[in-house]
Design an enzyme around this catalytic site. Structure first.
Site, PDB file in Angstrom:
ATOM      1  N   LYS A 171       0.850  -1.192   0.000  1.00 23.63           N
ATOM      2  CA  LYS A 171       0.000   0.000   0.000  1.00 23.63           C
ATOM      3  C   LYS A 171       0.887   1.244   0.000  1.00 23.63           C
ATOM      4  CE  LYS A 171      -1.552   2.706   3.237  1.00 23.63           C
ATOM      5  NZ  LYS A 171      -1.564   3.999   2.545  1.00 23.63           N
ATOM      6  N   CYS A 193      13.956  10.764   7.022  1.00 20.83           N
ATOM      7  CA  CYS A 193      14.025  10.216   8.387  1.00 20.83           C
ATOM      8  C   CYS A 193      15.430  10.294   8.981  1.00 20.83           C
ATOM      9  CB  CYS A 193      13.502   8.798   8.389  1.00 20.83           C
ATOM     10  SG  CYS A 193      14.157   7.859   7.018  1.00 20.83           S
ATOM     11  N   GLU A 222      10.255  15.355  15.773  1.00 19.56           N
ATOM     12  CA  GLU A 222      10.619  15.264  14.361  1.00 19.56           C
ATOM     13  C   GLU A 222       9.776  16.287  13.607  1.00 19.56           C
ATOM     14  OE1 GLU A 222       9.236  11.737  12.217  1.00 19.56           O
ATOM     15  OE2 GLU A 222      11.158  11.612  11.190  1.00 19.56           O
TER      16      GLU A 222
HETATM   17  P1  NAD Z   1       2.722   8.132   8.013  1.00 17.24           P
HETATM   18  O1  NAD Z   1       2.977   7.308   9.224  1.00 17.24           O
HETATM   19  O2  NAD Z   1       1.735   9.204   8.083  1.00 17.24           O
HETATM   20  O3  NAD Z   1       2.301   7.217   6.782  1.00 17.24           O
HETATM   21  C1  NAD Z   1       3.114   6.123   6.364  1.00 17.24           C
HETATM   22  C2  NAD Z   1       2.209   5.058   5.791  1.00 17.24           C
HETATM   23  O4  NAD Z   1       1.469   4.488   6.866  1.00 17.24           O
HETATM   24  C3  NAD Z   1       1.177   5.597   4.786  1.00 17.24           C
HETATM   25  O5  NAD Z   1       1.057   4.694   3.728  1.00 17.24           O
HETATM   26  C4  NAD Z   1      -0.091   5.649   5.630  1.00 17.24           C
HETATM   27  O6  NAD Z   1      -1.249   5.532   4.862  1.00 17.24           O
HETATM   28  C5  NAD Z   1       0.104   4.444   6.522  1.00 17.24           C
HETATM   29  N1  NAD Z   1      -0.693   4.446   7.746  1.00 17.24           N
HETATM   30  C6  NAD Z   1      -1.116   5.502   8.475  1.00 17.24           C
HETATM   31  N2  NAD Z   1      -1.866   5.080   9.517  1.00 17.24           N
HETATM   32  C7  NAD Z   1      -1.912   3.726   9.449  1.00 17.24           C
HETATM   33  C8  NAD Z   1      -2.561   2.714  10.232  1.00 17.24           C
HETATM   34  N3  NAD Z   1      -3.293   3.012  11.289  1.00 17.24           N
HETATM   35  N4  NAD Z   1      -2.405   1.426   9.866  1.00 17.24           N
HETATM   36  C9  NAD Z   1      -1.651   1.101   8.791  1.00 17.24           C
HETATM   37  N5  NAD Z   1      -1.053   2.014   8.000  1.00 17.24           N
HETATM   38  C10 NAD Z   1      -1.169   3.320   8.323  1.00 17.24           C
HETATM   39  O7  NAD Z   1       4.162   8.675   7.564  1.00 17.24           O
HETATM   40  P2  NAD Z   1       4.451   9.650   6.336  1.00 17.24           P
HETATM   41  O8  NAD Z   1       4.008  10.992   6.802  1.00 17.24           O
HETATM   42  O9  NAD Z   1       3.984   9.089   5.059  1.00 17.24           O
HETATM   43  O10 NAD Z   1       6.043   9.576   6.287  1.00 17.24           O
HETATM   44  C11 NAD Z   1       6.825  10.285   7.154  1.00 17.24           C
HETATM   45  C12 NAD Z   1       7.296   9.428   8.311  1.00 17.24           C
HETATM   46  O11 NAD Z   1       7.968   8.272   7.821  1.00 17.24           O
HETATM   47  C13 NAD Z   1       8.304  10.139   9.158  1.00 17.24           C
HETATM   48  O12 NAD Z   1       8.078   9.883  10.528  1.00 17.24           O
HETATM   49  C14 NAD Z   1       9.630   9.537   8.720  1.00 17.24           C
HETATM   50  O13 NAD Z   1      10.656   9.642   9.646  1.00 17.24           O
HETATM   51  C15 NAD Z   1       9.232   8.135   8.447  1.00 17.24           C
HETATM   52  N6  NAD Z   1      10.199   7.494   7.523  1.00 17.24           N
HETATM   53  C16 NAD Z   1      11.060   6.575   8.022  1.00 17.24           C
HETATM   54  C17 NAD Z   1      11.995   5.974   7.191  1.00 17.24           C
HETATM   55  C18 NAD Z   1      12.960   4.957   7.728  1.00 17.24           C
HETATM   56  O14 NAD Z   1      13.651   4.337   6.932  1.00 17.24           O
HETATM   57  N7  NAD Z   1      13.033   4.737   9.009  1.00 17.24           N
HETATM   58  C19 NAD Z   1      12.025   6.310   5.832  1.00 17.24           C
HETATM   59  C20 NAD Z   1      11.126   7.249   5.339  1.00 17.24           C
HETATM   60  C21 NAD Z   1      10.204   7.833   6.213  1.00 17.24           C
END
Ligand code: NAD
Length: 497
Positions: free
Chosen positions: A194, A302, A400
Site C-alpha cells: 500500500k 528520516c 521530528e
Molecule cells: P505516516 O505514518 O503518516 O504514513 C506512512 C504510511 O502508513 C502511509 O502509507 C499511511 O497511509 C500508513 N498508515 C497511516 N496510519 C496507518 C494505520 N493506522 N495502519 C496502517 N497504515 C497506516 O508517515 P508519512 O508521513 O507518510 O512519512 C513520514 C514518516 O515516515 C516520518 O516519521 C519519517 O521519519 C518516516 N520514515 C522513516 C523511514 C525509515 O527508513 N526509518 C524512511 C522514510 C520515512
C-alpha cells in the site's frame, strides 16, 4: 523572541515539467489493474502547484482481501523458484526502471514537488536496490550441515516467510517501495503493497511497467488510506509479516493490529538525527554536510541531519558557516533546473505542521538565524531555516519536524555530547564530526543509533543495513539483513544412527 532575517529566499518557477505519464486507474491485483470494489477515490495533488493530478481508488477491505488472496495463490510457485530465476526477474526489473527513468522521475517530481536532482537520485538508487537484491538472492546461502547431536545431522533451511504486507510513506515513494519489493521478492515471498495515499503514482506506474516480468499475484498494489487498507493488511490472518516505513504513531498502530494474528512486524519509523560537531572538527566540511544532509528532500527525510550539537568553543564559528551555507540554498519547482536544492513540502497539511513547529520555536524564544517563513504560493514552499540558542531538552530537539529546519545547541564535554545526543526517543541515525582518531572510534560505539557516520551524513549504500533502535523501530532495510528479515529458518534433523 529574536528573529534575524539574514537572507531572502524566492521560489524559482522557470521551466515546466513534461506532462506526467499517469498509471492506469485501478488496483493492481493478480498481475493486472482491476476495477476497485467501491467508487470512492482519493485526489492526488502536485504540491508545487496545488493542482490535482489525478484520482486513485480509495481501497476497501474487500480490495485488500482480493490482493492477499492473489498473493496467497502465487506463494507456493514463487517460493519454489530458484534464487537464480528470482535474480533474473529482479535484474530485468532494474533494467526496466532504468529504461523508464524519465517517466518515473517526472511522475515522482510531479507528485512530491521534489527537485529534479532528488528525483533522479531516487530512481538511480531504486535501480541499484533491485540489482543488489538480485545478486544477494544468489549469494544468500544457509549454514552447512553438521552433527550437533550423536547420530543426527542438522540442516538449517532458509525459507520465505510467505505473504508480506508493506506500507510505504510519501517522502521517497518509489525508492521506499523498492527497498521492500526487492529483498522481499528476492527472498521468495509474495506481497501486497500500500503506497502512501498522497504519493501512489510512481508505485502504480512501476507495477504497470514490470507486470510482465513477474508471475500474476507475486506483487500486488492496493491504494487507499492507512486506516482502512493499511489496517487490514496489518490484521489480515493470511499476511505472514507486515512491514511499514512511516511515523512512530502509524508503526504503533500496525504493531497493535498485527498482534491478533501473531504475525511478524518490521518497523522503519521516524528519526531525529543528532550531528555532533567536536572542537577539532573540520567546521567547513561539517557546515557543508549539514547543508546537504539537513535539507535533502526539503528535510523530509528520516535520517536528516536536523539536530546539531556543537562544542561551545566553536559554536559561533560553526553557526556562522552554517548560516552562510543555508542562505545560499536554491528553492524551486521541479522543472526549474538541476541546481535546485529544495522543493515544496509534500502537502498543505504537512506545510501547516512545519509552520506550526516554527511558531512554537518563536514562542519558545529561540533565535531563527536564517529562514523561518513560508514562501509565496502557489505550492507549499518553506524557507530553509536554522534555529540557534537551543537549550538542553527543548521541544525542537526532541520532535521530528520533517521539514527544512535545523537546530543548533551546544555542549561542553564529550560526556555531555554523548548523553544529550542519546536523549531522544528516536534511534535511527547520527553523525560525529571530528579529526581525532580516538573520538572517531569511541563516540560512535556510545551512540544509540542504527547508523552512525563519521565526518559524513546521509550516505547510503545497498550493501549495508539501514534501520533504527528505540522508537525508530526494528527490522533492517537494504543489505543481506533485509533478506534475512523477510525469511524464516527451519531446522531439519536426520537420524542416521
Ligand atoms: P505516516 O505514518 O503518516 O504514513 C506512512 C504510511 O502508513 C502511509 O502509507 C499511511 O497511509 C500508513 N498508515 C497511516 N496510519 C496507518 C494505520 N493506522 N495502519 C496502517 N497504515 C497506516 O508517515 P508519512 O508521513 O507518510 O512519512 C513520514 C514518516 O515516515 C516520518 O516519521 C519519517 O521519519 C518516516 N520514515 C522513516 C523511514 C525509515 O527508513 N526509518 C524512511 C522514510 C520515512
Amino acid at each position: 523572541m529574536t528573529t534575524t532575517e539574514t537572507s531572502s529566499f524566492t521560489v524559482r518557477r522557470s521551466g515546466e515539467l513534461p506532462a506526467p505519464s499517469l498509471p492506469p486507474f485501478g488496483q493492481f491485483i493478480g498481475g493486472q489493474f482491476v476495477a476497485p470494489s467501491s467508487t470512492d477515490t482519493v485526489p492526488v495533488e502536485n504540491p508545487a502547484t496545488e493542482e490535482v493530478l489525478t484520482r486513485v481508488p480509495a481501497g476497501s477491505v474487500e480490495d485488500v482481501d482480493a490482493a492477499v488472496a492473489a498473493a496467497v495463490a502465487a506463494k507456493a510457485a514463487w517460493a519454489a523458484t530458484t534464487p537464480k530465476e528470482r535474480s533474473a526477474a529482479l535484474l530485468r526489473i532494474a533494467d526496466i526502471v532504468e529504461e523508464n527513468r524519465e517517466i518515473l522521475e517526472t511522475l515522482e517530481a510531479a507528485n512530491t514537488g521534489k527537485p529534479a536532482a532528488v528525483a533522479e537520485d531516487d530512481i538511480s538508487s531504486a535501480v541499484d536496490t533491485f540489482r543488489f537484491s538480485a545478486g544477494a538472492a544468489r549469494a544468500f546461502t544457509t549454514l552447512g550441515a553438521d552433527d550437533y547431536a550423536e547420530n543426527h545431522t542438522s540442516v538449517i533451511l532458509r525459507e520465505p516467510v510467505g505473504v508480506v504486507g508493506v506500507i510505504t510513506p510519501w517522502n521517497y515513494p518509489l525508492l521506499m517501495a523498492a527497498w521492500k519489493i526487492a529483498p522481499i521478492l528476492a527472498a521468495g515471498n509474495t506481497m501486497v503493497l500500500k503506497p502512501s495515499e498522497q504519493t501512489p503514482l510512481s508505485t502504480l506506474k512501476f507495477a504497470e511497467l514490470v507486470a510482465a516480468e513477474l508471475p500474476a499475484g507475486v506483487l500486488n498494489i492496493v491504494t487507499g488510506s492507512g486506516r482502512v487498507v493499511g489496517n487490514r493488511l496489518s490484521e489480515h490472518p493470511d499476511v505472514d509479516i507486515v512491514a511499514i516505513t512511516g511515523s512512530v504513531g502509524s508503526g504503533q498502530k500496525v504493531a497493535a493490529s498485527a498482534s491478533a494474528s501473531v504475525k511478524r512486524v518490521h518497523l522503519e519509523l521516524g528519526g531525529k538525527a543528532p550531528v555532533v560537531v567536536f572542537d577539532d572538527a573540520d567546521l567547513e566540511a561539517a557546515a557543508k554536510g549539514v547543508r546537504s544532509a539537513g535539507f535533502w528532500n526539503g528535510g523530509q527525510e528520516c535520517g536528516a541531519a536536523c539536530r546539531v550539537l556543537v562544542h561551545e568553543s566553536v559554536a559561533e564559528k560553526f553557526t556562522e558557516l552554517l548560516v552562510r551555507e543555508v542562505s545560499e540554498i536554491s528553492i524551486g519547482t521541479p522543472g526549474s533546473g538541476d541546481d535546485v536544492e529544495i522543493g515544496s513540502m509534500i502537502s498543505g497539511d504537512h506545510y501547516r505542521r512545519v509552520l506550526a513547529a516554527l511558531e512554537d520555536v518563536r514562542k519558545d524564544g529561540l533565535t531563527i538565524a536564517v529562514g523561518g517563513n513560508a514562501l509565496e504560493g502557489p505550492g507549499y514552499f518553506i524557507e530553509p531555516t536554522v534555529v540557534t540558542g537551543v537549550p538542553a531538552g527543548a521541544a525542537i530537539s526532541r520532535t521530528e519536524i520533517f521539514g527544512p529546519v535545523v537546530s543548533v545547541e551546544t555542549f561542553s564535554s564529550d560526556e555531555e555530547a554523548v548523553t544529550r545526543a542519546n536523549e531522544t526517543v528516536y534511534g535511527l541515525a547520527a553523525s560525529v564530526w571530528t579529526t581525532n582518531a580516538a573520538r572517531s572510534l569511541s563516540v560512535p560505539r556510545r551512540l544509540d543509533f542504527g547508523t552512525v557516520w563519521v565526518n559524513s551524513h546521509l550516505v547510503i549504500a545497498n550493501e549495508v543495513p539501514w534501520g533504527g533502535f528505540k522508537g525508530s523501530g526494528y527490522g533492517r532495510d537494504l543489505s543481506i539483513y533485509a533478506l534475512e528479515d523477510f525469511s524464516r529458518t527451519k531446522h531439519v534433523m536426520y537420524n542416521h544412527g
